[in-house]
Design an enzyme around this catalytic site. Structure first.
Site, PDB file in Angstrom:
ATOM      1  N   CYS A  58       0.829  -1.212   0.000  1.00  0.00           N
ATOM      2  CA  CYS A  58       0.000   0.000   0.000  1.00  0.00           C
ATOM      3  C   CYS A  58       0.863   1.262   0.000  1.00  0.00           C
ATOM      4  O   CYS A  58       1.241   1.755   1.064  1.00  0.00           O
ATOM      5  CB  CYS A  58      -0.941  -0.008   1.203  1.00  0.00           C
ATOM      6  SG  CYS A  58      -2.054   1.406   1.223  1.00  0.00           S
ATOM      7  N   CYS A 103      -0.666   4.153   1.809  1.00  0.00           N
ATOM      8  CA  CYS A 103      -0.509   4.148   3.276  1.00  0.00           C
ATOM      9  C   CYS A 103       0.925   4.493   3.686  1.00  0.00           C
ATOM     10  O   CYS A 103       1.144   5.196   4.661  1.00  0.00           O
ATOM     11  CB  CYS A 103      -0.832   2.771   3.847  1.00  0.00           C
ATOM     12  SG  CYS A 103      -2.242   1.954   3.123  1.00  0.00           S
ATOM     13  N   ASP A 104       1.896   3.949   2.959  1.00  0.00           N
ATOM     14  CA  ASP A 104       3.275   3.973   3.440  1.00  0.00           C
ATOM     15  C   ASP A 104       4.215   4.872   2.641  1.00  0.00           C
ATOM     16  O   ASP A 104       5.378   5.044   3.026  1.00  0.00           O
ATOM     17  CB  ASP A 104       3.851   2.543   3.424  1.00  0.00           C
ATOM     18  CG  ASP A 104       3.081   1.626   4.348  1.00  0.00           C
ATOM     19  OD1 ASP A 104       2.475   2.137   5.307  1.00  0.00           O
ATOM     20  OD2 ASP A 104       3.067   0.408   4.105  1.00  0.00           O
TER      21      ASP A 104
END
Ligand code: NAP
Length: 332
Positions: A156, A159-160
């Site tokens: 992801c 997300c990261d």
């Protein structure tokens, strides 16, 4: 960092002293999965005045919630953030009366009447069920992947990606997810190397054009990752060229894996018919092999995986479930 496997397995509604309560009421429709397919089904069910329960699962919105920008959902000419789109669908389902519970289904029994669905803390009964549990990122299965998952290996970028400011990232895969998320990573990383097993991308043309035009993106063609390297942190990947057989190391601080998806059907394998890849088999009207049980979205289709398709099949499933209820007034 977000670990999808963990997220899939984690149960958010932890048991309270091991007590499992059975709800008195029988729902007209229980929807398993709170993402575009499930929420769309809930909107249609609510508007049909059906008593509807949605068990969202652990990641509200599913895959779309991890998408930075959805540009191909009609009605949003400027695009819309995936998490916001999911939240809007959630609100719309709630507005039409769906009871939305942030919990994961932990078991189902479709041989009972009414049908039963369990979470860690409750047993729910429904006259119909819609399976909308989506699909989850597949892992590479190479050495180093499990060791660094969540701390240097991710599925992801949304997300990261922020953690890779001025760093080097490797993206594995050549589909829409790899390129879309790789492009997103270029906002942070100083270099993004796409490792793809062929010499052509599978991704949609518009993504390809953007990727080839992006000065931060580089491609390692005809290459597969054999190992993710590092002691305390990720330092790179060892890749093998599938044509020449040569191996080499690409230095990187993080690895983002986008090599396809696996359906979220672990709960259903002895309950409804699944195909050889594990997807729920449905007919064109979203009926599964069990009367009264329907499926919608990515869990029943490896082919399209588009938000608009998930929403469309969610609507069909709900309409068919509504029809089923009319035709089977004897259902408990
Ligand atoms: P995908 O289309 O199945 O692509 C997976 C990629 O991983 C392919 O390039 C495949 O290579 C490669 N791959 C598969 N197994 C591999 C392995 N073991 N080792 C190395 N590489 C491997 O999956 P996706 O990109 O996640 O997309 C899934 C669906 O979601 C698609 O329908 C896509 O259109 C949709 N999606 C759409 C958007 C959007 O429209 N904005 C964004 C994301 C995803 P080959 O090409 O050689 O098969």
């Amino acid at each position: 960092m977000l670990d999808f496997k963990l997220v899939q397995d984690q149960q958010q509604d932890l048991p309270r002293e091991g007590v499992v309560q059975e709800e008195d009421q029988v729902y007209d429709m229980i929807i398993i999965g709170g993402a575009p397919a499930g929420f769309t089904a809930a909107i249609y069910a609510g508007r049909a005045a059906l008593k509807t329960l949605v068990l969202t699962g652990p990641l509200l919105g599913g895959q779309v919630a991890t998408t930075q920008m959805v540009e191909n959902f009609p009605g949003f000419p400027e695009g819309i953030n995936g998490a916001e789109l999911a939240q809007r669908m959630h609100s719309q389902a709630e507005r039409f009366g769906a009871h939305i519970v942030t919990a994961s289904a932990t078991g189902v029994d479709f041989s009972t009447s009414p049908l039963t669905v369990q979470s860690h803390s409750a047993t729910y009964r429904g006259r119909t069920v819609i399976i909308a549990t989506g699909a989850f990122p597949r892992r590479l299965g190479v050495p180093g992947e499990a060791k660094f998952f969540g701390r240097g290996v991710s599925t992801c970028a949304t997300c990261d990606g922020f953690f890779y400011k001025d760093k080097r990232a490797v993206v594995v895969g050549g589909g829409d997810s790899a390129i879309d998320e790789g492009l997103f990573l270029t906002r942070f990383a100083r270099e993004v190397v796409v490792v793809h097993r062929r010499d052509q991308l599978r991704a949609t043309k518009v993504y390809q054009e953007r990727a080839f035009a992006n000065p931060k993106m580089r491609f390692a063609w005809d290459s597969v990752v054999e190992e993710i390297l590092g002691e305390q942190t990720v330092t790179g990947v060892r890749v093998r060229n599938v044509k020449s057989g040569e191996t080499s190391v690409i230095e990187a601080d993080g690895v983002f894996v986008y090599v396809g998806m696996i359906p979220g059907t672990k709960l259903f394998d002895s309950q409804v018919e699944l195909d050889e890849q594990g997807y729920v088999v449905t007919d064109r009207r979203q009926h599964t092999s069990v009367p009264g049980v329907f499926a919608a979205g990515d869990v029943q289709s490896p082919d399209f995986r588009q938000v608009v398709v998930a929403a469309g099949t969610g609507a069909i499933a709900a309409k068919e479930a509504e029809k089923f209820l009319v035709e089977h007034p004897d259902m408990a």
